[in-house]
Design an enzyme around this catalytic site. Structure first.
Site: not given
Ligand code: CEZ
Length: 774
Positions: A460
């Site tokens: 993300d």
């Molecule tokens: O959230 C995860 C997402 O739920 O991060 C993963 C992604 O593949 C998952 O779908 C890797 O990026 O900072 C952010 O925006 C991220 O979205 C985080 O919120 C992350 C959290 O660490 C939860 O694990």
């Protein structure tokens, strides 16, 4: 965390006996929109969604026990008084969590669970006089609500409800916000099933100058029955009891958010009537047991068995059943969390798949943000955030997870399910939605054949490498090749030969582009920025190597045998830790403006160089598929603490869940510690890797292919799993007498080690003999 700690109740409960353990030994409970994480000492993180995340209390739950004759007092579970107990036990279970603390001749048993269909914590506290003298005791509940909103907040005792009701109204300025907020759950209640002797609502009056370790109110013979207008509040009941030796007294409390008094009355009627509490707990227990029964394993690794048979199921139900207690799941998460339900509750998995495609645009673009069942929660604020960012990878996860659903369930009718596009006008079948998504991914590539990364892919916060529209993701190109091959198999099932050919051809072109542009002699580049700068390469001082473009090079078949050997060596050299492989290393310590937000995350945390379990699971799967079962097993087993280098001490958690990450090397002294976040896509992949690779039961359109890869240390193992509505009891053992794997189904030898699709919903016995050398 000494070895005295262990699973009991056939693995459905864990006993932990060290109240002074510094790391929070968390247990967690949830229902559709509430999550409560609580540790061995009573520290709590309690929240619910409406649909935005809302907290309704301060982060502690405790019950003070005072000897009214001596004035001495202590607290159960343990904090904040921390008196040295004669005996202490913390016993997280699947459906409830229990504590037992025996101090000063009184045994306090405390139990917490969340009912299935209501937002509430149900506490049961039993005090037993284990001394030889009659005792005059006071039990106090200490459930601090705090000050939820400065503008309007207060509490009062309601005799009819036999409880405390706290009301508040969230801050707002705009008139229209009043109408939006008035429908929220702006009450908190604490109801008792027995009349308290006295109560206190004012946190200040209860604590005084003594604070939580020595509350002033405990020096009073009786609590003041004081109200709490416009100040921080507490739900403090006092129960005075005379207990003869061996005698005991019990109280049930219901604590939690509520919309209004009518809702509170309903909660009282439902749970605090005679037998209401045990009935509610039995309902929760039945829910978990029903799902646990779907897939059971028996192996030489007792902790592994307990985890898989009970706790993995619980975590899959948290992620997929309760959608991580959010009404805004990311589509990427929803697809994978639904995949985690395919063995446990395929009908619900099917439901989520159709829900997900409801947000697809007619041009095939798939946004990350999905809004679920909003009608189930009051018209509160609309939450924005990462879900609103147009990620480039979301169309990967539909074909990947649905292809698995189809081969595992045989339910090809899902492909003909019509689902509206996000414009609410046009609709298409699931099959067409997926194909449209693949076409969107194929179009979203640069001339040289790599996928555009846009404002992020699976990672993300990798949001600035391609936000100008030129940056490329090597991982996404690999994932695209992987799902194109998968969906080509589905197209074949639908005699859609043209598409099947196209997908296989395009998958090959993706692999070639990856090898032509991204193989850096010892590992694969992670991507290229808008300016064309490769990142995740040897010359990068930070973020030198990323794990995903390694594991998916193996998964999509781009990596040759030699490249696989080389990248595994690089993985072990650059990314491996006792907790597993880091997502990238070295962690970024300063902002890099053509990488993005992940660089501002604390080094060693989240995507910035933690051991991100979801990505470690991808690597485990890739190792198995690359013919490295022993290393694959090591990666899989290390996801769960209490194994080799990832000890309970190092991780600081109990072996009851897989966290979304362990602190990476960049975190310094806390390296290896668990994030304690139970929301993770790892769970779904754990099921698949364990079943398809370790037990070697891989579902295909033509049946269940049997090729177990048991760890070298195991001589036998068994698994009971569903397949196409039938149930299979599979016994696997190693033998020197065979040179190739032999499979018998209900006593009949199978020529090609493929269990044909069952006829009917029967139960079948499968024996598998694998060569001992295997
Ligand atoms: O959230 C995860 C997402 O739920 O991060 C993963 C992604 O593949 C998952 O779908 C890797 O990026 O900072 C952010 O925006 C991220 O979205 C985080 O919120 C992350 C959290 O660490 C939860 O694990």
């Amino acid at each position: 965390m000494s070895k005295a700690n262990n699973f009991t109740e056939n693995g459905r409960r864990y006993l932990f006996r060290n109240p002074r353990q510094p790391d929070p030994a968390y247990a967690y409970h949830f229902n559709r929109s509430q999550l409560v994480k609580i540790d061995h000492r009573g520290a709590v993180d309690a929240q619910f969604v409406q649909p935005h995340v809302t907290r309704y209390s301060l982060p502690l739950r405790c019950f003070y026990v005072r000897d009214n004759r001596t004035g001495r007092f202590w607290s159960a579970p343990f904090d904040p008084v921390q008196a040295r107990p004669r005996a202490f036990e913390f016993a997280p279970g699947i459906s409830d969590t229990r504590w037992r603390n025996t101090t000063d001749g009184i045994e306090a048993s405390v139990r917490l669970f969340l009912p299935q269909d209501d937002l509430a914590e149900i506490w049961t506290v039993t005090l037993r006089n284990v001394s030889s003298q009659p005792r005059d005791i006071s039990l106090y509940s200490y459930l601090p609500v705090g000050e939820i909103c400065w503008m309007n907040h207060g509490g009062r005792f309601d005799a009819k409800l036999n409880g405390l009701v706290f009301q508040y109204f969230p801050y707002y300025a705009k008139v229209e916000d009043y109408y939006r907020l008035r429908g929220l759950m702006n009450c908190v209640c604490c109801l008792s099933d027995v009349r308290p002797t006295a109560y206190e609502i004012s946190l200040k009056e209860f604590l005084g100058v003594g604070g939580e370790t020595r509350p002033d109110a405990l020096r009073l013979p009786r609590l003041a029955n004081g109200d709490g207008r416009t100040q921080a509040c507490v739900a403090a009941f006092q129960y005075v009891r005379k207990l003869a030796p061996g005698a005991s007294t019990m109280v049930n409390l219901l604590f939690g958010p509520a919309r209004d008094e009518a809702a509170i009355r309903r909660l009282k009627g439902r749970y605090l009537k005679a037998g209401g509490v045990e009935k509610a707990l039995a309902t929760v227990d039945r829910y978990f047991k029903r799902h646990e029964a779907a897939l059971q394993v028996e192996t030489p690794d007792a902790d592994f068995n307990a985890f898989v048979n009970h706790w993995l199921c619980k975590q899959a139900l948290y992620n997929g059943g309760s959608m991580r207690t959010t009404f805004y799941p990311g589509a990427r998460n929803l697809f994978q969390d639904a995949m985690g339900l395919v063995y446990l509750d395929p009908r619900l998995a099917r439901h989520w798949f159709t829900k997900a495609y409801r947000v697809q645009h007619p041009d095939g673009f798939m946004p990350m943000s999905i809004k679920l069942d909003l009608e189930k929660c009051s018209s509160g604020s609309l939450q924005t955030g990462v879900g609103e960012i147009p990620h480039a990878d979301v169309n990967v996860w539909g074909p990947l997870t649905i292809a698995f659903y189809l081969t595992q369930t045989g339910d090809l009718s899902l492909l003909d399910e019509p689902v509206l596009f996000n414009d609410g006008e046009r609709s298409a079948t699931i099959y067409e939605h997926v194909c449209l998504g693949l076409a969107w991914l194929l179009k979203n590539r640069t001339k040289r054949g790599l996928s555009l990364i846009g404002q992020g892919d699976w990672n993300d916060p990798l949001n600035m490498a391609g936000y100008k529209g030129k940056g490329e993701s090597v991982w996404l190109t690999q994932a695209l090749a992987y799902v194109l091959d998968l969906w080509a198999g589905v197209a074949e099932q639908r005699q859609d030969a043209a598409r099947s050919r196209t997908y296989r051809k395009q998958a090959e072109s993706c692999r070639q582009a990856v090898n032509r542009l991204a193989w850096g002699k010892a590992w694969y580049t992670r991507g290229f920025t808008d300016a064309g700068r490769p990142f995740g390469v040897a010359r990068d001082k930070e973020g030198t190597m990323f794990i995903n473009s390694q594991s998916w090079a193996m998964l999509c078949g781009a990596a040759s045998k030699e490249q696989t050997e080389a990248l595994i060596r690089s993985m072990n050299k650059h990314l491996m830790t006792p907790s597993g492989p880091m997502l990238l290393a070295p962690a970024f310590t300063k902002m890099v403006e053509d990488i993005g937000r992940l660089c501002v995350k604390n080094p060693g945390h989240h995507e910035n160089g933690s051991v991100y379990c979801h990505a470690a699971a991808f690597y485990s799967y890739a190792l198995y598929l690359a013919g490295k079962p022993e290393q694959g097993y090591e990666m899989l087993r290390t996801l769960l603490p209490g194994w080799k280098g990832n000890t309970l001490e190092r991780s600081g958690q109990l072996p009851l869940y897989i966290p979304n990450y362990y602190h990476g090397v960049g975190a310094g002294r806390t390296a290896g510690k668990s994030s304690h976040n139970v929301g993770t896509g790892t769970v779904a992949w754990f099921y698949r890797i364990m079943t398809e690779c370790l037990f070697g039961l891989r579902s295909g359109f033509d049946g269940l292919h049997v090729d177990p890869q048991l760890p070298a240390a195991w001589n036998r193992a068994s698994i009971r799993l569903p397949f196409r509505g039938a149930v299979y009891d599979v016994e696997i053992r190693k033998s020197r007498a065979v040179h190739t794997t032999e499979v018998h189904l209900d006593g009949r030898k199978l020529e090609d080690n493929r269990i044909p699709p069952p006829v009917g919903k029967g139960r079948h016995r499968v024996t598998v003999v694998v060569p001992a050398s295997k």
